[in-house]
Motif scaffolding. Structure first.
Motif, PDB file in Angstrom:
ATOM      1  N   ARG A   1      61.707  59.858 -18.271  1.00 53.88           N
ATOM      2  CA  ARG A   1      62.280  60.132 -19.598  1.00 53.88           C
ATOM      3  C   ARG A   1      61.423  59.522 -20.716  1.00 53.88           C
ATOM      4  N   GLY A   2      60.117  59.692 -20.575  1.00 51.59           N
ATOM      5  CA  GLY A   2      59.206  59.325 -21.642  1.00 51.59           C
ATOM      6  C   GLY A   2      58.651  57.919 -21.605  1.00 51.59           C
TER       7      GLY A   2
ATOM      8  N   ALA B   1      48.926  54.808 -20.178  1.00 51.37           N
ATOM      9  CA  ALA B   1      50.312  54.770 -19.692  1.00 51.37           C
ATOM     10  C   ALA B   1      50.576  53.583 -18.771  1.00 51.37           C
ATOM     11  N   ALA B   2      49.738  53.381 -17.758  1.00 55.18           N
ATOM     12  CA  ALA B   2      49.965  52.273 -16.825  1.00 55.18           C
ATOM     13  C   ALA B   2      49.784  50.929 -17.523  1.00 55.18           C
ATOM     14  N   ALA B   3      48.741  50.819 -18.335  1.00 52.85           N
ATOM     15  CA  ALA B   3      48.455  49.548 -19.003  1.00 52.85           C
ATOM     16  C   ALA B   3      49.530  49.172 -20.001  1.00 52.85           C
ATOM     17  N   VAL B   4      50.143  50.153 -20.656  1.00 54.26           N
ATOM     18  CA  VAL B   4      51.213  49.859 -21.607  1.00 54.26           C
ATOM     19  C   VAL B   4      52.372  49.154 -20.911  1.00 54.26           C
ATOM     20  N   LEU B   5      52.758  49.628 -19.732  1.00 50.75           N
ATOM     21  CA  LEU B   5      53.841  48.954 -19.013  1.00 50.75           C
ATOM     22  C   LEU B   5      53.423  47.551 -18.584  1.00 50.75           C
ATOM     23  N   ILE B   6      52.204  47.405 -18.093  1.00 54.31           N
ATOM     24  CA  ILE B   6      51.723  46.081 -17.678  1.00 54.31           C
ATOM     25  C   ILE B   6      51.768  45.113 -18.862  1.00 54.31           C
ATOM     26  N   ALA B   7      51.333  45.580 -20.030  1.00 55.88           N
ATOM     27  CA  ALA B   7      51.339  44.716 -21.212  1.00 55.88           C
ATOM     28  C   ALA B   7      52.771  44.382 -21.648  1.00 55.88           C
TER      29      ALA B   7
ATOM     30  N   ALA C   1      48.813  53.017 -33.175  1.00 57.28           N
ATOM     31  CA  ALA C   1      47.999  52.337 -34.183  1.00 57.28           C
ATOM     32  C   ALA C   1      48.749  52.095 -35.477  1.00 57.28           C
ATOM     33  N   LEU C   2      49.802  52.871 -35.716  1.00 54.23           N
ATOM     34  CA  LEU C   2      50.586  52.742 -36.939  1.00 54.23           C
ATOM     35  C   LEU C   2      51.800  51.843 -36.763  1.00 54.23           C
ATOM     36  N   GLY C   3      51.936  51.259 -35.577  1.00 50.20           N
ATOM     37  CA  GLY C   3      53.073  50.388 -35.309  1.00 50.20           C
ATOM     38  C   GLY C   3      54.308  51.116 -34.828  1.00 50.20           C
ATOM     39  N   GLN C   4      54.174  52.398 -34.480  1.00 53.15           N
ATOM     40  CA  GLN C   4      55.314  53.179 -34.008  1.00 53.15           C
ATOM     41  C   GLN C   4      55.430  53.103 -32.484  1.00 53.15           C
ATOM     42  N   PRO C   5      56.649  53.256 -31.948  1.00 52.73           N
ATOM     43  CA  PRO C   5      56.827  53.189 -30.496  1.00 52.73           C
ATOM     44  C   PRO C   5      56.035  54.274 -29.776  1.00 52.73           C
ATOM     45  N   LEU C   6      55.568  53.944 -28.600  1.00 56.11           N
ATOM     46  CA  LEU C   6      54.850  54.898 -27.763  1.00 56.11           C
ATOM     47  C   LEU C   6      55.815  55.589 -26.807  1.00 56.11           C
TER      48      LEU C   6
ATOM     49  N   ALA D   1      48.443  60.353 -28.184  1.00 52.71           N
ATOM     50  CA  ALA D   1      49.067  59.366 -29.069  1.00 52.71           C
ATOM     51  C   ALA D   1      48.024  58.943 -30.088  1.00 52.71           C
ATOM     52  N   PHE D   2      48.484  58.554 -31.282  1.00 57.32           N
ATOM     53  CA  PHE D   2      47.519  58.104 -32.267  1.00 57.32           C
ATOM     54  C   PHE D   2      47.218  56.622 -32.064  1.00 57.32           C
ATOM     55  N   GLY D   3      46.215  56.380 -31.254  1.00 56.63           N
ATOM     56  CA  GLY D   3      45.740  55.024 -31.037  1.00 56.63           C
ATOM     57  C   GLY D   3      46.727  54.143 -30.293  1.00 56.63           C
ATOM     58  N   VAL D   4      46.342  52.887 -30.171  1.00 58.75           N
ATOM     59  CA  VAL D   4      47.183  51.874 -29.529  1.00 58.75           C
ATOM     60  C   VAL D   4      46.887  50.538 -30.188  1.00 58.75           C
TER      61      VAL D   4
END
Length: 265
Positions: free
Chosen positions: A108-109, A201-207, A217-222, A231-234
């Motif tokens: 679910r995203g 995707a995998a690294a975001v969960l690890i972090a 990059a704009l501070g919005q949820p991924l 996605a616009f940056g990280v």
């Protein structure tokens, strides 16, 4: 999410890493999918292994990979594998160590299992939603660095406006750079351009599981499994400096986004 499934994903990813490692620094075909976008035959071999093995674990799950033609049916899937067979192909081709196999299971995203296997560096990273993040058997945590000044950034060069940062080793793999923030080996990673979901995707969960703050990059949820899979940056940081980093980069992020329309848009 069961522990058995997470362990199976780790095992599959490790096998994929072993395959890539066996071919690393050997003679293999390589070419460019587009200017500046390298690929090699090992990318495709690893992609095939992952699709066969992960597909057997969850036959109902969708599939999104850098090296597989996209299938819009994934958008209707509750669960989807998001895979980069070799993140950091440029380093892989050049015989450098900054590459990893990246596998995430999205529900679910949002990522619920994330694994990075970086055999050239002797590293295996993994996380499960709500169960922490690990490098090997060691649980990892983001740093407690509290000021932008002196923040460690994986980079070769810094813009004049960011010369108060400290550079540390930069692997080609963006996933590994984010994992460095997760492990407290770096304090800030930022990209100000459109990127692919499979890269992060995998690294975001690890972090996240290591306590780092992670947004676009704009501070919005991924979120993941979007129609364009971009996605616009990280922006991944030690938790105490995320707001300050977002504020410093805000004008640059807005300018960069305005100058580069979303892929497919």
């Amino acid at each position: 999410m069961t522990e058995t499934l997470a362990d199976a994903v780790r095992s599959v990813t490790a096998d994929a890493g072993a395959l890539a490692m066996k071919r690393w620094r050997t003679d293999f075909r390589r070419w460019e999918k587009s200017p500046g976008n390298p690929v090699c035959e090992v990318d495709l071999e690893v992609d095939h292994l992952l699709r066969q093995r992960l597909g057997a674990l969850l036959p109902d799950a969708g599939w999104l990979s850098e090296e597989t033609k996209d299938d819009a049916s994934r958008l209707a899937a509750t669960r989807i594998w998001v895979v980069d067979p070799i993140d950091g192909t440029r380093d892989y081709i050049r015989g450098r160590e900054g590459w990893a196999v990246s596998v995430a299971l999205i529900e679910r995203g949002q990522p619920v299992v994330g694994v990075l296997d970086a055999p050239a560096r002797g590293e295996h990273w993994h996380a499960e939603n709500g169960k922490g993040a690990y490098r090997g058997v060691q649980r990892i945590m983001a740093s407690d660095h509290a000021t932008l000044s002196g923040a460690r950034v994986p980079a070769e060069h810094l813009p004049k406006a960011d010369r108060d940062f400290t550079t540390v080793y930069k692997p080609n793999s963006i996933a590994l750079r984010i994992a460095m923030v997760a492990a407290g080996d770096a304090d800030l990673v930022a990209t100000l351009r459109w990127g692919n979901e499979w890269d992060i995707a995998a690294a975001v969960l690890i972090a996240r599981e290591a306590g780092a703050a992670v947004t676009d990059a704009l501070g919005q949820p991924l979120a993941f499994n979007s129609p364009e899979a971009h996605a616009f940056g990280v922006l991944a940081t030690a938790p105490a400096i995320h707001d300050a980093a977002r504020e410093r980069l805000a004008a640059r992020s807005v300018l960069a986004k305005g100058a580069a329309p979303a892929p497919g848009g």
